[in-house]
Design a protein around this motif. Structure first.
Motif, PDB file in Angstrom:
ATOM      1  N   LEU A 165      10.428   2.840   5.803  1.00 26.45           N
ATOM      2  CA  LEU A 165      10.497   2.510   4.304  1.00 26.45           C
ATOM      3  C   LEU A 165      10.059   3.730   3.551  1.00 26.45           C
ATOM      4  CD1 LEU A 165       8.920  -1.194   4.570  1.00 26.45           C
ATOM      5  CD2 LEU A 165      11.547  -0.389   4.575  1.00 26.45           C
ATOM      6  N   SER A 166      10.341   3.348   2.416  1.00 27.50           N
ATOM      7  CA  SER A 166       9.892   4.498   1.241  1.00 27.50           C
ATOM      8  C   SER A 166       8.968   4.064   0.426  1.00 27.50           C
ATOM      9  CB  SER A 166      11.040   4.978   0.583  1.00 27.50           C
ATOM     10  OG  SER A 166      11.838   3.786  -0.223  1.00 27.50           O
ATOM     11  N   PHE A 167       7.771   3.474   0.860  1.00 27.32           N
ATOM     12  CA  PHE A 167       6.508   2.920  -0.006  1.00 27.32           C
ATOM     13  C   PHE A 167       5.410   3.406   0.846  1.00 27.32           C
ATOM     14  CE2 PHE A 167      10.083  -0.255  -0.452  1.00 27.32           C
ATOM     15  CZ  PHE A 167      10.521   0.025  -1.492  1.00 27.32           C
ATOM     16  N   PRO A 168       5.043   4.669   0.842  1.00 24.12           N
ATOM     17  CA  PRO A 168       3.805   4.963   1.692  1.00 24.12           C
ATOM     18  C   PRO A 168       2.559   4.981   0.648  1.00 24.12           C
ATOM     19  CG  PRO A 168       5.013   7.012   1.079  1.00 24.12           C
ATOM     20  CD  PRO A 168       5.793   5.887   0.568  1.00 24.12           C
ATOM     21  N   ASP A 169       2.853   5.105  -0.506  1.00 19.01           N
ATOM     22  CA  ASP A 169       1.749   5.042  -1.340  1.00 19.01           C
ATOM     23  C   ASP A 169       1.936   3.983  -2.762  1.00 19.01           C
ATOM     24  OD1 ASP A 169      -0.801   5.532  -2.641  1.00 19.01           O
ATOM     25  OD2 ASP A 169      -0.387   7.353  -3.431  1.00 19.01           O
ATOM     26  N   PRO A 170       2.047   2.762  -2.406  1.00 15.97           N
ATOM     27  CA  PRO A 170       2.383   1.886  -3.723  1.00 15.97           C
ATOM     28  C   PRO A 170       1.710   2.194  -4.866  1.00 15.97           C
ATOM     29  CG  PRO A 170       1.749   0.596  -1.709  1.00 15.97           C
ATOM     30  CD  PRO A 170       1.332   2.094  -1.490  1.00 15.97           C
ATOM     31  N   GLU A 171       2.480   2.000  -5.930  1.00 18.80           N
ATOM     32  CA  GLU A 171       2.096   2.227  -7.147  1.00 18.80           C
ATOM     33  C   GLU A 171       0.999   1.197  -7.841  1.00 18.80           C
ATOM     34  OE1 GLU A 171       3.852   3.236 -11.820  1.00 18.80           O
ATOM     35  OE2 GLU A 171       5.146   2.566 -10.070  1.00 18.80           O
ATOM     36  N   GLU A 172      -0.036   1.644  -8.397  1.00 22.49           N
ATOM     37  CA  GLU A 172      -1.094   0.645  -8.941  1.00 22.49           C
ATOM     38  C   GLU A 172      -0.449  -0.213 -10.177  1.00 22.49           C
ATOM     39  OE1 GLU A 172      -5.594   0.754 -10.967  1.00 22.49           O
ATOM     40  OE2 GLU A 172      -4.999   2.521  -9.707  1.00 22.49           O
ATOM     41  N   THR A 173      -0.768  -1.591  -9.719  1.00 24.66           N
ATOM     42  CA  THR A 173       0.263  -2.395 -10.732  1.00 24.66           C
ATOM     43  C   THR A 173      -0.701  -3.576 -11.145  1.00 24.66           C
ATOM     44  OG1 THR A 173       2.297  -1.681  -9.815  1.00 24.66           O
ATOM     45  CG2 THR A 173       2.296  -3.626 -11.079  1.00 24.66           C
TER      46      THR A 173
END
Length: 522
Positions: free
Chosen positions: A347-355
């Protein structure tokens, strides 16, 4: 791809993504394998080939999947009038035993109850022509492999065996080598779908704080175009807590997890399918094979254990060509676990954005209207809710409560109204008051007897029986103080008694260190 091979009687290992029709991939060959009276009428079978024992067996890991496979096979076999029976735990034995006695063609069951009935000689597996292991990898994860092997040993050696699952780890392949004969491994993928997940499922991953997750979920559930939604949790306690919080916020929510009784679990699933509840909070017991129309959103409230669980969770949406949205909320502590899942599934989410629940990019990515709060407006509360769906009385084993399961203690019996079975009135227990080990009336009579005798000229030696008293710490201290105060007054009486020849017995005293020292000095 599966039907020609399976209808020819060959062993099959079927692997495809969730939502691509694996149930009918093995269900139609099973229904063609069994012999029913309609075949005898058409001349395709002889009367001696008919039997009341099961001719096909489907083994599934969870009760919910057992129900769904049974319903699908009943629908597909309605024309030929194929008798399909589901056997799983949490229900009473008697209806299942009675159905087996009347005769059944296909049995769908979980390993534990199948072995139980087979051990009681209520289930005859000697006529099974075809065996299907659905979601075989999940049965291995749940520790069902020894039970599955025992079931296979009860079957005839000459049979057709089929394994179906979305993921095929090495243990499943080794199981196939032991119990299958030259199996054909069929792996079906769409030509334009190269990833591990379904292409028409939109995936979003956010790094979220655990205390802000309920507010985020409540706002995500108000996104535009949201139909039915499923929220997956790792623990049973979290699932129950989130369902309760969403209900307080105005959402029509239900829960499915292992601490609920079977009646409550089926009630929540029925309400979800019927539209009375539009949010289903569940653990991974509902992540396998559950097919409900119009599920548009899947929310991973907690990070799944591994990539297989992630695939099965988000596979509840985007089924049969429909589109869906999958949202995963990753806590700070779960970042390493998520990175492993992300790498395994490419997948393309190795470091999810802080939300957070107020982050603008959350509203923009999921189509949440501006100004949305964490409480559903009253004008949008149109669902009937979980209470509108009745609980069916399944004759559950174990605790009988509205919640059932392990640790559930409720007032009403599952599936029955409280008015059906009137509660017994608790009768007050008559208590007998005693004094000194004797009833109070006998003690009073005994105490009054010396007084009456003394009034009639009884001898002076008749003494009243002293009342036994309990001494507490405070009472002991008070008694000690009273003894010190009365000592001077009692001294002349003691001396007078001594002069009369009746010597008083000296009181035994304990000697302390200070006392022994003073005695030594004297």
């Amino acid at each position: 791809m599966t039907l020609p091979v399976a209808l020819a009687g060959a062993d099959v290992i079927g692997q495809a993504k969730t939502g691509t029709g694996k149930t009918l991939g093995f269900g139609l060959p099973l229904l063609e394998t069994v012999t029913v009276p309609a075949d005898v009428e058409l001349g395709r079978a002889k009367p001696e080939q008919l039997t009341e024992a099961p001719q096909a067996l489907v083994v599934v890991p969870t009760r919910e999947l057992c129900q769904q496979v049974t319903n699908d096979l009943l629908t597909a076999g309605k024309v030929r009038n194929v008798r399909v029976l589901s056997i799983y735990g949490g229900r009473a034995y008697e209806p299942q035993v009675e159905a087996l006695r009347k005769g059944v063609d296909v049995v769908v069951g979980t390993p534990g109850r199948l072995l139980d009935l087979a051990g009681q000689r209520k289930l005859d597996l000697s006529h099974v022509k075809a065996l299907v292991l659905d979601e075989a990898d999940e049965m291995l994860d749940l520790g069902f492999l020894p039970d599955v092997e025992k079931i296979i040993q009860l079957l005839p050696a000459k049979r057709q065996t089929m394994l179906f699952s979305a993921t095929m780890p090495g243990q499943v392949i080794s199981l196939a080598r032991r119990y299958m004969s030259q199996p054909t491994h069929i792996r079906a993928t769409a030509p334009d779908d190269h990833g591990h997940t379904v292409a028409n499922t939109e995936q979003h991953v956010f790094r979220a704080h655990s205390m802000d997750k309920p507010e985020m979920v409540a706002r995500i559930l108000q996104a535009e175009g949201r139909g039915l939604a499923m929220i997956f949790c790792r623990t049973k306690r979290t699932a129950a807590d989130i369902a309760e919080q969403l209900t307080r916020r105005g959402f029509a929510a239900g829960a499915v997890h292992g601490d609920l009784g079977q009646g409550a679990r089926e009630q929540a699933l029925r309400a979800f399918r019927n539209g009375k509840v539009d949010v289903l909070v569940c653990t991974d017991v509902a992540a396998r094979g559950i097919d409900v129309d119009n599920v548009t959103h899947v929310i991973n409230y907690q990070t799944p254990e591994d990539e297989k669980t992630y695939l099965h969770r988000i596979g509840r949406t985007g089924r049969a060509g429909n589109s869906g949205t999958a949202v995963t909320l990753v806590d700070w502590d779960d970042i390493p676990r998520w990175q492993l899942i992300n790498k395994a599934l490419e997948l393309s989410f190795p470091d999810p954005e802080e939300t957070y629940s107020t982050s603008p990019h959350l509203y923009e990515a999921l189509g949440i209207p501006e100004g949305t709060k964490g409480v559903l407006p009253r004008s949008e509360r149109t669902r009937a809710g979980l209470a509108a769906e009745e609980i069916e009385d399944l004759g559950e084993t174990g605790p009988r409560g509205a919640r059932g399961g392990r640790g559930g203690r409720g007032g009403a019996r599952p599936g029955g109204d409280a008015t059906e079975r009137p509660s017994r009135e608790r009768r007050s227990r008559p208590r007998r008051r005693t004094r000194g080990g004797q009833p109070l009336d006998a003690a009073a009579a005994e105490a009054a007897a010396p007084a009456a005798a003394a009034g009639q000229g009884a001898p002076e030696g008749a003494a009243r029986k002293p009342r036994r008293r309990r001494r507490t710490r405070s009472g002991a201290a008070a008694a000690a103080g009273g003894a010190v105060a009365e000592a001077p007054a009692q001294a002349p009486q003691a001396s007078g008694g001594a002069e009369g020849g009746a010597a008083a017995k000296p009181r035994r005293r304990r000697r302390t260190r200070g006392g022994s020292a003073s005695a030594a000095e004297s």
